[in-house]
Every structure is written in structure tokens, then in C-alpha cells.
Design a protein around this motif. Structure first.
Motif, PDB file in Angstrom:
ATOM      1  N   GLU A 168       0.822  -1.209   0.000  1.00  0.00           N
ATOM      2  CA  GLU A 168       0.000   0.000   0.000  1.00  0.00           C
ATOM      3  C   GLU A 168       0.858   1.261   0.000  1.00  0.00           C
ATOM      4  OE1 GLU A 168      -3.768   0.009  -0.059  1.00  0.00           O
ATOM      5  OE2 GLU A 168      -2.695  -1.597  -1.085  1.00  0.00           O
ATOM      6  N   ILE A 169       1.972   1.229   0.734  1.00  0.00           N
ATOM      7  CA  ILE A 169       2.868   2.382   0.750  1.00  0.00           C
ATOM      8  C   ILE A 169       3.481   2.614  -0.623  1.00  0.00           C
ATOM      9  CG2 ILE A 169       5.068   3.232   1.668  1.00  0.00           C
ATOM     10  CD1 ILE A 169       4.363   1.857   4.302  1.00  0.00           C
ATOM     11  N   ILE A 170       3.972   1.539  -1.242  1.00  0.00           N
ATOM     12  CA  ILE A 170       4.598   1.655  -2.563  1.00  0.00           C
ATOM     13  C   ILE A 170       3.565   2.035  -3.610  1.00  0.00           C
ATOM     14  CG2 ILE A 170       5.814   0.366  -4.360  1.00  0.00           C
ATOM     15  CD1 ILE A 170       7.119  -1.273  -2.113  1.00  0.00           C
ATOM     16  N   ARG A 171       2.383   1.456  -3.530  1.00  0.00           N
ATOM     17  CA  ARG A 171       1.327   1.802  -4.487  1.00  0.00           C
ATOM     18  C   ARG A 171       0.967   3.278  -4.400  1.00  0.00           C
ATOM     19  NH1 ARG A 171      -4.201   2.298  -4.525  1.00  0.00           N
ATOM     20  NH2 ARG A 171      -4.273   1.872  -2.278  1.00  0.00           N
ATOM     21  N   SER A 172       0.885   3.794  -3.175  1.00  0.00           N
ATOM     22  CA  SER A 172       0.569   5.217  -3.009  1.00  0.00           C
ATOM     23  C   SER A 172       1.673   6.082  -3.589  1.00  0.00           C
ATOM     24  CB  SER A 172       0.377   5.527  -1.526  1.00  0.00           C
ATOM     25  OG  SER A 172      -0.692   4.782  -0.985  1.00  0.00           O
ATOM     26  N   GLY A 173       2.939   5.686  -3.373  1.00  0.00           N
ATOM     27  CA  GLY A 173       4.054   6.459  -3.904  1.00  0.00           C
ATOM     28  C   GLY A 173       4.085   6.457  -5.420  1.00  0.00           C
ATOM     29  N   LEU A 174       3.856   5.294  -6.028  1.00  0.00           N
ATOM     30  CA  LEU A 174       3.855   5.204  -7.496  1.00  0.00           C
ATOM     31  C   LEU A 174       2.676   5.973  -8.087  1.00  0.00           C
ATOM     32  CD1 LEU A 174       4.762   1.422  -7.970  1.00  0.00           C
ATOM     33  CD2 LEU A 174       6.286   3.397  -8.166  1.00  0.00           C
ATOM     34  N   SER A 175       1.549   5.905  -7.423  1.00  0.00           N
ATOM     35  CA  SER A 175       0.356   6.598  -7.943  1.00  0.00           C
ATOM     36  C   SER A 175       0.484   8.111  -7.830  1.00  0.00           C
ATOM     37  CB  SER A 175      -0.895   6.137  -7.176  1.00  0.00           C
ATOM     38  OG  SER A 175      -1.093   4.746  -7.329  1.00  0.00           O
ATOM     39  N   ALA A 176       1.325   8.578  -6.900  1.00  0.00           N
ATOM     40  CA  ALA A 176       1.474  10.019  -6.697  1.00  0.00           C
ATOM     41  C   ALA A 176       2.280  10.688  -7.812  1.00  0.00           C
ATOM     42  CB  ALA A 176       2.130  10.296  -5.350  1.00  0.00           C
ATOM     43  N   VAL A 177       3.041   9.903  -8.562  1.00  0.00           N
ATOM     44  CA  VAL A 177       3.834  10.468  -9.666  1.00  0.00           C
ATOM     45  C   VAL A 177       2.891  10.846 -10.802  1.00  0.00           C
ATOM     46  CG1 VAL A 177       5.695  10.042 -11.315  1.00  0.00           C
ATOM     47  CG2 VAL A 177       5.832   9.086  -9.015  1.00  0.00           C
ATOM     48  N   ASP A 178       3.063  12.055 -11.306  1.00  0.00           N
ATOM     49  CA  ASP A 178       2.187  12.557 -12.358  1.00  0.00           C
ATOM     50  C   ASP A 178       2.193  11.630 -13.566  1.00  0.00           C
ATOM     51  OD1 ASP A 178       1.890  14.566 -14.953  1.00  0.00           O
ATOM     52  OD2 ASP A 178       0.620  15.122 -13.253  1.00  0.00           O
ATOM     53  N   GLY A 179       1.004  11.377 -14.113  1.00  0.00           N
ATOM     54  CA  GLY A 179       0.883  10.486 -15.265  1.00  0.00           C
ATOM     55  C   GLY A 179       1.606  10.996 -16.497  1.00  0.00           C
ATOM     56  N   GLY A 180       1.837  12.286 -16.555  1.00  0.00           N
ATOM     57  CA  GLY A 180       2.552  12.842 -17.706  1.00  0.00           C
ATOM     58  C   GLY A 180       3.989  12.345 -17.782  1.00  0.00           C
ATOM     59  N   GLN A 181       4.557  11.959 -16.644  1.00  0.00           N
ATOM     60  CA  GLN A 181       5.911  11.432 -16.648  1.00  0.00           C
ATOM     61  C   GLN A 181       5.979  10.134 -17.446  1.00  0.00           C
ATOM     62  OE1 GLN A 181       8.580  12.936 -15.143  1.00  0.00           O
ATOM     63  NE2 GLN A 181       7.273  14.652 -14.563  1.00  0.00           N
ATOM     64  N   ARG A 182       4.997   9.279 -17.257  1.00  0.00           N
ATOM     65  CA  ARG A 182       4.956   8.015 -17.986  1.00  0.00           C
ATOM     66  C   ARG A 182       4.741   8.260 -19.484  1.00  0.00           C
ATOM     67  NH1 ARG A 182       4.013   3.102 -15.748  1.00  0.00           N
ATOM     68  NH2 ARG A 182       3.269   4.137 -13.851  1.00  0.00           N
ATOM     69  N   GLU A 183       3.870   9.211 -19.785  1.00  0.00           N
ATOM     70  CA  GLU A 183       3.609   9.516 -21.190  1.00  0.00           C
ATOM     71  C   GLU A 183       4.850  10.082 -21.862  1.00  0.00           C
ATOM     72  OE1 GLU A 183       0.324  12.165 -21.173  1.00  0.00           O
ATOM     73  OE2 GLU A 183      -1.105  10.681 -20.393  1.00  0.00           O
ATOM     74  N   ALA A 184       5.582  10.931 -21.143  1.00  0.00           N
ATOM     75  CA  ALA A 184       6.807  11.496 -21.707  1.00  0.00           C
ATOM     76  C   ALA A 184       7.848  10.408 -21.952  1.00  0.00           C
ATOM     77  CB  ALA A 184       7.369  12.558 -20.771  1.00  0.00           C
ATOM     78  N   ALA A 185       7.938   9.455 -20.993  1.00  0.00           N
ATOM     79  CA  ALA A 185       8.890   8.354 -21.162  1.00  0.00           C
ATOM     80  C   ALA A 185       8.513   7.484 -22.351  1.00  0.00           C
ATOM     81  CB  ALA A 185       8.931   7.517 -19.882  1.00  0.00           C
ATOM     82  N   ASN A 186       7.239   7.248 -22.529  1.00  0.00           N
ATOM     83  CA  ASN A 186       6.793   6.456 -23.682  1.00  0.00           C
ATOM     84  C   ASN A 186       7.094   7.183 -24.991  1.00  0.00           C
ATOM     85  OD1 ASN A 186       5.814   4.458 -21.990  1.00  0.00           O
ATOM     86  ND2 ASN A 186       3.737   5.305 -21.937  1.00  0.00           N
ATOM     87  N   ALA A 187       6.947   8.503 -24.963  1.00  0.00           N
ATOM     88  CA  ALA A 187       7.230   9.289 -26.155  1.00  0.00           C
ATOM     89  C   ALA A 187       8.711   9.230 -26.525  1.00  0.00           C
ATOM     90  CB  ALA A 187       6.796  10.737 -25.946  1.00  0.00           C
ATOM     91  N   LEU A 188       9.573   9.062 -25.520  1.00  0.00           N
ATOM     92  CA  LEU A 188      11.009   8.947 -25.762  1.00  0.00           C
ATOM     93  C   LEU A 188      11.428   7.535 -26.143  1.00  0.00           C
ATOM     94  CD1 LEU A 188      12.355  11.145 -22.815  1.00  0.00           C
ATOM     95  CD2 LEU A 188      12.314  11.728 -25.249  1.00  0.00           C
ATOM     96  N   GLY A 189      10.447   6.628 -26.164  1.00  0.00           N
ATOM     97  CA  GLY A 189      10.742   5.261 -26.583  1.00  0.00           C
ATOM     98  C   GLY A 189      11.191   4.342 -25.469  1.00  0.00           C
ATOM     99  N   LEU A 190      11.024   4.751 -24.212  1.00  0.00           N
ATOM    100  CA  LEU A 190      11.407   3.887 -23.096  1.00  0.00           C
ATOM    101  C   LEU A 190      10.357   2.812 -22.868  1.00  0.00           C
ATOM    102  CD1 LEU A 190      12.730   6.480 -20.483  1.00  0.00           C
ATOM    103  CD2 LEU A 190      14.066   5.051 -22.031  1.00  0.00           C
ATOM    104  N   GLY A 191      10.813   1.596 -22.611  1.00  0.00           N
ATOM    105  CA  GLY A 191       9.902   0.503 -22.333  1.00  0.00           C
ATOM    106  C   GLY A 191       9.316   0.605 -20.942  1.00  0.00           C
ATOM    107  N   PRO A 192       8.346  -0.258 -20.607  1.00  0.00           N
ATOM    108  CA  PRO A 192       7.711  -0.205 -19.281  1.00  0.00           C
ATOM    109  C   PRO A 192       8.705  -0.363 -18.134  1.00  0.00           C
ATOM    110  CG  PRO A 192       6.445  -1.585 -20.778  1.00  0.00           C
ATOM    111  CD  PRO A 192       7.714  -1.256 -21.485  1.00  0.00           C
ATOM    112  N   MET A 193       9.668  -1.286 -18.282  1.00  0.00           N
ATOM    113  CA  MET A 193      10.624  -1.517 -17.195  1.00  0.00           C
ATOM    114  C   MET A 193      11.548  -0.322 -17.017  1.00  0.00           C
ATOM    115  SD  MET A 193      13.267  -4.696 -16.594  1.00  0.00           S
ATOM    116  CE  MET A 193      11.884  -5.824 -16.425  1.00  0.00           C
ATOM    117  N   HIS A 194      12.072   0.212 -18.123  1.00  0.00           N
ATOM    118  CA  HIS A 194      12.948   1.369 -18.036  1.00  0.00           C
ATOM    119  C   HIS A 194      12.198   2.587 -17.501  1.00  0.00           C
ATOM    120  CE1 HIS A 194      15.505  -1.086 -20.658  1.00  0.00           C
ATOM    121  NE2 HIS A 194      16.507  -0.336 -20.239  1.00  0.00           N
ATOM    122  N   THR A 195      10.942   2.715 -17.896  1.00  0.00           N
ATOM    123  CA  THR A 195      10.135   3.827 -17.403  1.00  0.00           C
ATOM    124  C   THR A 195       9.958   3.744 -15.896  1.00  0.00           C
ATOM    125  OG1 THR A 195       8.925   3.957 -19.498  1.00  0.00           O
ATOM    126  CG2 THR A 195       7.899   4.968 -17.572  1.00  0.00           C
TER     127      THR A 195
END
Length: 284
Positions: A168-195
């Protein structure tokens, strides 16, 4: 308004004095000192016995086992909690349901009950066998009590319990990161693990680490519960000595002192770590 009138105005930014804060603080300190003196000066306590067993070999062995038990259980709990947190955040319905069920079930079970259950697991399975699937020949066989010793059972129970809370602690921490960060990483071609490893997790750690430190301090205290299965911890050793010399109160004081020392050191470490993280966040 004249210059004289302005000079007589009270500076709204000036630091206000609060004498009652000092009085209340001194009162609390006085009460704490009186309580400590009352307990320590009680005639029922034999100070020589406390001093004798404070660094006794078995007590120090139990203290070492308590620290090792807390570290191993916490490490396994963090790893398992990370996996369960990813399951709960997964788009796969089955993984999400399993993660939710694990957290819900484990958090509903009292830790003492879980420790007793794992400690008596040999009542369910007396042995563990590796069998040839074709000939049904037993290749290897182990007695459950030899595999799952009280110390191993303690690690399993504590880790299973901790994993649910860390998830629950880790889930809350991961969920707190803005979703735009993941989208930006995907736009740069980073895979799920690298992201996750290079973008999401470093930012989430600032949120995850402080409560994890608190969980570790709680873990140190929770190790005392494994005394019900003779887990070899500090409280177990103190109780074993008390059973022979009948100095129960003194041995409990010995255990109390060492728990206070260990949790105090862990608290100081947590405070230093939190300040460094906060300072880094302000700079960022």
C-alpha cells in the motif's frame, strides 16, 4: 501618519513570545522525570540483576537475532510489497484482484495469529517431498520442522505481514507520480521496465522512504511477538532467563532498554534520511 506614530506600531512580523509553551514543556519534562524515578527507584527492582544481564551472552545473542530478523523480514517484505503493488496497479484484472485479495486478507489477520499459524505449519504438512512425476519415486524428502525452524517461521510470518503494508505504501508512492511522466517516457521510446526504474520509481522514492522507515521501526518492535514460537529474539532470551532465575521484572526491563536503544538509533537514522530527502526536494 507621523514617524513617531509608525514607530509605536507593533511589528506584525516580529516573533511572538509564548511563555505558556515553556511552562507546559517544563511541566511535561518534570512529570516524565518523576515517573522514571518512581519506576526505577521501586524496591521491587533489583538493579544489580539488571546490570548483570544487560550484556549477558544470551541477551546479546537475542538482540543480534532481533536485528537480523527485522532486517531480513523487512527486505523480503519490501520486495514482495513492490510486486504486490505492481499487481494492484496492473491493467490485468486477474493480477489486480489477486493483489487486492492478498492485501485485504493479510491485513485482516492479527500478526500473532499468523506467526502461530506459520510456526505450526508442520501440523498441515509433516514433510516436503520432491517426487519423480513419471515413476512417483521420491527423490528428496525433508521434515517440515527441519526446514521451517522457529527463526525461519518468524521471518516468513513477519515478511508476509509486512508485504501487505508495504504494498500500500509503494502503491501510493507510485500513484502520486504525475501520469505525464509516464507519457513522456513512452514518447522517448522507453519501455515499461525502463520507465518504472528510471522515471517513476526515483520520484516515488521521496514519498515511499519516510513511511518505510516508520515501518522498519515498527518491525523491530513486532519481532517481540515471535517469542510465542521461541523465535530466538531478544524477548525470547529474556523470558528463558527469567524462567530460570524468576527475575521476570528485571529481565523485562533489560529487554525494554535494548528495544529503546535499537528503535532510538533507527529513529535518528530515519530523521536524518527524511531531512536529506526534503532538502533535495527543495533544491529540485
Amino acid at each position: 501618519m507621523s514617524t513617531v506614530d509608525i514607530a509605536h506600531l507593533k511589528d506584525p512580523v516580529a516573533k511572538q513570545r509564548h511563555p505558556w509553551r515553556l511552562v507546559s514543556g517544563l511541566l511535561v519534562i518534570a512529570i516524565a522525570i518523576m515517573a522514571a524515578r518512581g519506576l526505577w527507584g521501586n524496591g521491587a527492582l533489583d538493579h544489580d540483576t539488571i546490570a548483570k544481564y544487560l550484556t549477558y551472552d544470551s541477551i546479546m545473542s537475542g538482540l543480534k537475532n532481533t536485528i537480523v530478523l527485522a532486517l531480513i523480514s523487512m527486505l523480503i517484505g519490501v520486495v514482495m510489497g513492490f510486486v504486490v503493488a505492481l499487481m494492484r496497479l496492473s491493467e490485468n484484472t486477474v493480477l489486480r484482484a489477486v493483489g487486492f485479495a492478498y492485501v485485504g486478507v493479510v491485513r485482516s489477520i492479527p500478526l500473532l495469529l499468523l506467526i502461530l499459524f506459520v510456526g505450526n505449519i508442520s501440523l498441515f504438512w509433516s514433510g516436503v517431498d520432491i517426487i519423480n512425476p513419471f515413476t512417483k519415486e521420491v527423490w528428496y524428502s525433508w521434515d517440515t520442522n527441519d526446514l521451517i525452524t522457529p527463526f525461519v517461521a518468524s521471518v516468513i510470518a513477519l515478511a508476509l505481514n509486512e508485504a501487505a503494508y508495504m504494498a500500500e505504501i509503494i502503491r501510493s508512492g507510485l500513484s502520486a507520480v504525475d501520469g505525464g511522466q509516464r507519457e513522456a517516457a513512452n514518447a522517448l521510446g522507453l519501455g515499461p521496465m525502463h520507465t518504472m526504474l528510471r522515471v517513476i520509481l526515483p520520484q516515488a522514492l521521496r514519498i515511499i522512504i519516510p513511511p518505510t522507515g516508520s515501518q522498519f521501526i515498527t518491525m523491530i518492535k513486532m519481532t517481540s511477538l515471535v517469542s510465542v514460537i521461541a523465535g530466538g529474539d531478544l524477548l525470547t532470551e529474556a523470558q528463558n532467563i527469567a524462567a530460570t532465575n524468576l527475575r521476570t521484572l528485571e529481565l523485562l526491563v533489560v529487554a525494554f532498554i535494548w528495544y529503546l536503544v535499537v528503535t532510538g538509533i533507527a529513529t535518528i537514522g530515519q530523521t536524518i534520511l527524511e531531512r536529506r530527502l526534503a532538502r533535495g526536494q527543495r533544491k529540485g
